[in-house]
Design an enzyme around this catalytic site. Sequence first.
Site, PDB file in Angstrom:
ATOM      1  N   LYS A 136       0.842  -1.205   0.000  1.00  0.00           N
ATOM      2  CA  LYS A 136       0.000   0.000   0.000  1.00  0.00           C
ATOM      3  C   LYS A 136       0.874   1.250   0.000  1.00  0.00           C
ATOM      4  CE  LYS A 136       0.620   1.792   4.262  1.00  0.00           C
ATOM      5  NZ  LYS A 136       1.588   2.839   4.341  1.00  0.00           N
TER       6      LYS A 136
ATOM      7  N   LEU B 113      11.153  -4.608   3.621  1.00  0.00           N
ATOM      8  CA  LEU B 113      10.824  -4.488   5.046  1.00  0.00           C
ATOM      9  C   LEU B 113      10.938  -3.044   5.516  1.00  0.00           C
ATOM     10  CD1 LEU B 113      12.918  -7.366   6.713  1.00  0.00           C
ATOM     11  CD2 LEU B 113      10.721  -7.504   5.524  1.00  0.00           C
TER      12      LEU B 113
ATOM     13  N   ALA C 261       9.534  -0.281   5.067  1.00  0.00           N
ATOM     14  CA  ALA C 261       9.711   0.611   3.916  1.00  0.00           C
ATOM     15  C   ALA C 261       8.608   1.657   3.788  1.00  0.00           C
ATOM     16  CB  ALA C 261       9.772  -0.222   2.637  1.00  0.00           C
TER      17      ALA C 261
ATOM     18  N   LEU D 141       5.555   0.659   3.121  1.00  0.00           N
ATOM     19  CA  LEU D 141       4.669   0.042   2.128  1.00  0.00           C
ATOM     20  C   LEU D 141       3.748  -1.001   2.773  1.00  0.00           C
ATOM     21  CD1 LEU D 141       7.353  -0.474  -0.676  1.00  0.00           C
ATOM     22  CD2 LEU D 141       5.463   1.167  -0.746  1.00  0.00           C
ATOM     23  N   ALA D 142       3.794  -1.092   4.085  1.00  0.00           N
ATOM     24  CA  ALA D 142       2.940  -2.010   4.865  1.00  0.00           C
ATOM     25  C   ALA D 142       3.154  -3.473   4.492  1.00  0.00           C
ATOM     26  CB  ALA D 142       1.465  -1.633   4.737  1.00  0.00           C
ATOM     27  N   GLY D 143       4.392  -3.843   4.180  1.00  0.00           N
ATOM     28  CA  GLY D 143       4.668  -5.228   3.790  1.00  0.00           C
ATOM     29  C   GLY D 143       4.293  -6.235   4.865  1.00  0.00           C
ATOM     30  N   GLY D 144       4.652  -5.976   6.112  1.00  0.00           N
ATOM     31  CA  GLY D 144       4.327  -6.902   7.196  1.00  0.00           C
ATOM     32  C   GLY D 144       2.818  -7.002   7.394  1.00  0.00           C
ATOM     33  N   SER D 145       2.138  -5.878   7.294  1.00  0.00           N
ATOM     34  CA  SER D 145       0.669  -5.872   7.414  1.00  0.00           C
ATOM     35  C   SER D 145       0.042  -6.640   6.255  1.00  0.00           C
ATOM     36  CB  SER D 145       0.144  -4.436   7.406  1.00  0.00           C
ATOM     37  OG  SER D 145       0.713  -3.704   8.463  1.00  0.00           O
ATOM     38  N   ALA D 146       0.617  -6.476   5.060  1.00  0.00           N
ATOM     39  CA  ALA D 146       0.120  -7.202   3.890  1.00  0.00           C
ATOM     40  C   ALA D 146       0.227  -8.706   4.122  1.00  0.00           C
ATOM     41  CB  ALA D 146       0.916  -6.797   2.650  1.00  0.00           C
TER      42      ALA D 146
ATOM     43  N   ASP E 196      -2.801  -1.134   9.639  1.00  0.00           N
ATOM     44  CA  ASP E 196      -2.946  -1.188   8.175  1.00  0.00           C
ATOM     45  C   ASP E 196      -3.508  -2.520   7.681  1.00  0.00           C
ATOM     46  OD1 ASP E 196      -1.704   1.315   7.959  1.00  0.00           O
ATOM     47  OD2 ASP E 196       0.288   0.446   7.654  1.00  0.00           O
TER      48      ASP E 196
HETATM   49  O1  C5P Z   1      -0.687  -0.569  14.233  1.00  0.00           O
HETATM   50  P1  C5P Z   1       0.742  -0.880  14.043  1.00  0.00           P
HETATM   51  O2  C5P Z   1       1.235  -1.943  15.000  1.00  0.00           O
HETATM   52  O3  C5P Z   1       1.115  -1.213  12.632  1.00  0.00           O
HETATM   53  O4  C5P Z   1       1.546   0.438  14.391  1.00  0.00           O
HETATM   54  C1  C5P Z   1       2.939   0.449  14.557  1.00  0.00           C
HETATM   55  C2  C5P Z   1       3.340   1.664  15.373  1.00  0.00           C
HETATM   56  O5  C5P Z   1       3.166   2.851  14.607  1.00  0.00           O
HETATM   57  C3  C5P Z   1       2.555   1.898  16.640  1.00  0.00           C
HETATM   58  O6  C5P Z   1       3.088   1.164  17.702  1.00  0.00           O
HETATM   59  C4  C5P Z   1       2.704   3.397  16.834  1.00  0.00           C
HETATM   60  O7  C5P Z   1       3.955   3.708  17.388  1.00  0.00           O
HETATM   61  C5  C5P Z   1       2.697   3.919  15.414  1.00  0.00           C
HETATM   62  N1  C5P Z   1       1.349   4.326  14.967  1.00  0.00           N
HETATM   63  C6  C5P Z   1       0.805   5.483  15.482  1.00  0.00           C
HETATM   64  N2  C5P Z   1      -0.450   5.872  15.085  1.00  0.00           N
HETATM   65  C7  C5P Z   1      -1.126   5.161  14.171  1.00  0.00           C
HETATM   66  C8  C5P Z   1      -0.581   3.974  13.628  1.00  0.00           C
HETATM   67  C9  C5P Z   1       0.667   3.581  14.056  1.00  0.00           C
HETATM   68  O8  C5P Z   1       1.413   6.165  16.317  1.00  0.00           O
HETATM   69  N3  C5P Z   1      -2.335   5.563  13.790  1.00  0.00           N
END
Ligand code: C5P
Length: 326
Positions: A29, A115, A117, A119-124, A156
């Site tokens: 993404k 990784l 990057a 691009l949300a690779g881990g989320s993908a 994501d």
């Molecule tokens: O949700 P995710 O685990 O992918 O988020 C990774 C980190 O990015 C969170 O721990 C936080 O530090 C930051 N984040 C944030 N606000 C968001 C999404 C992510 O601060 N809306």
Amino acid sequence: MTEAWRPDEDLDRPRHAASGPVKVRVPAKINLHLGVGPVRADGYHELSTVYHAISLYDEITARRGDTLTLTMEGEGAGELALDESNLVIRAARALAAHAKVPAHARLHLRKQIPLAAGLAGGSADAAAALVACDALWGLGLSRDELAAIAAGIGSDVPFLVYGGTALGTGRGEAVSPVLARPNTWHWVVAVADGGLSTPDVYRELDRLRDAGQAPRLPGHASNPLLGSADQLLAALRQRDPAVLGAALDNDLQAAALSLRPGLADVLKAGHAAGALAGLVSGSGPTCVFLAADGPHATRIAEDLTAGELCRAARTAHGPVPGARVS
Ligand code: C5P
């Protein structure tokens, strides 16, 4: 010419456990708009974002097994932990717990999305694991049910269950599709050497804002720190790349540039190569550039590759569907 994808297209969901391997492809993404509000009590930032899935893919193959295992090849192999901390394993376990089935699968990840990057690779990969295990175990969950589980894994992940172009609110996990006439946009993805930590980039934005060094966009009356997505959504409807280019914006860009000043040169090189617009993707360090059409994107990618300011420059188009059995 790439055929435009319509968000109402979907593939049949198998309702019986798969006997053979299940292969799922999932896109990366980018964020066409990323408005970041103040940090919330739970440590996340309130977002107003427009997600866009592009044709750069990871693939997960799920096979029957007596336990849950993960192997991988490609981008990040040897660097990425394959244990319980991996989002793929967490996603498979969350789905198994939801459905009250044993988390038994042999998962193999073929990774092209770099990784850390932006691009949300881990989320993908987590979204792909949900779709793959749902099919392997014959659960037949709807996209909405999978997205609800996805929200517990990362902000994501729900978007990557759906794909397309979508508005994300809350911490990014509340997703609603953007209904625009189908159109295909052409991008160049400039992959950097090394990654950036997403929490670090959010923290840097908070620091810059506290120091008065990051602009605060004019936002909603209810939340003046949160830039509205309205201009970007209006630009998408016009289907003119020059108009879309002028509306692209990312509040995290200033923070990514502060942590990685060299990215300014990559952005300049993209403009010099004729891109209509360029910006840091999500929390970076990937930069993405908008092109007028596919051949234009190829020329920009060639120029960026020759300039050696980035590790690789790839062309991609969007929107494309989210995680799908292929
Ligand atoms: O949700 P995710 O685990 O992918 O988020 C990774 C980190 O990015 C969170 O721990 C936080 O530090 C930051 N984040 C944030 N606000 C968001 C999404 C992510 O601060 N809306």
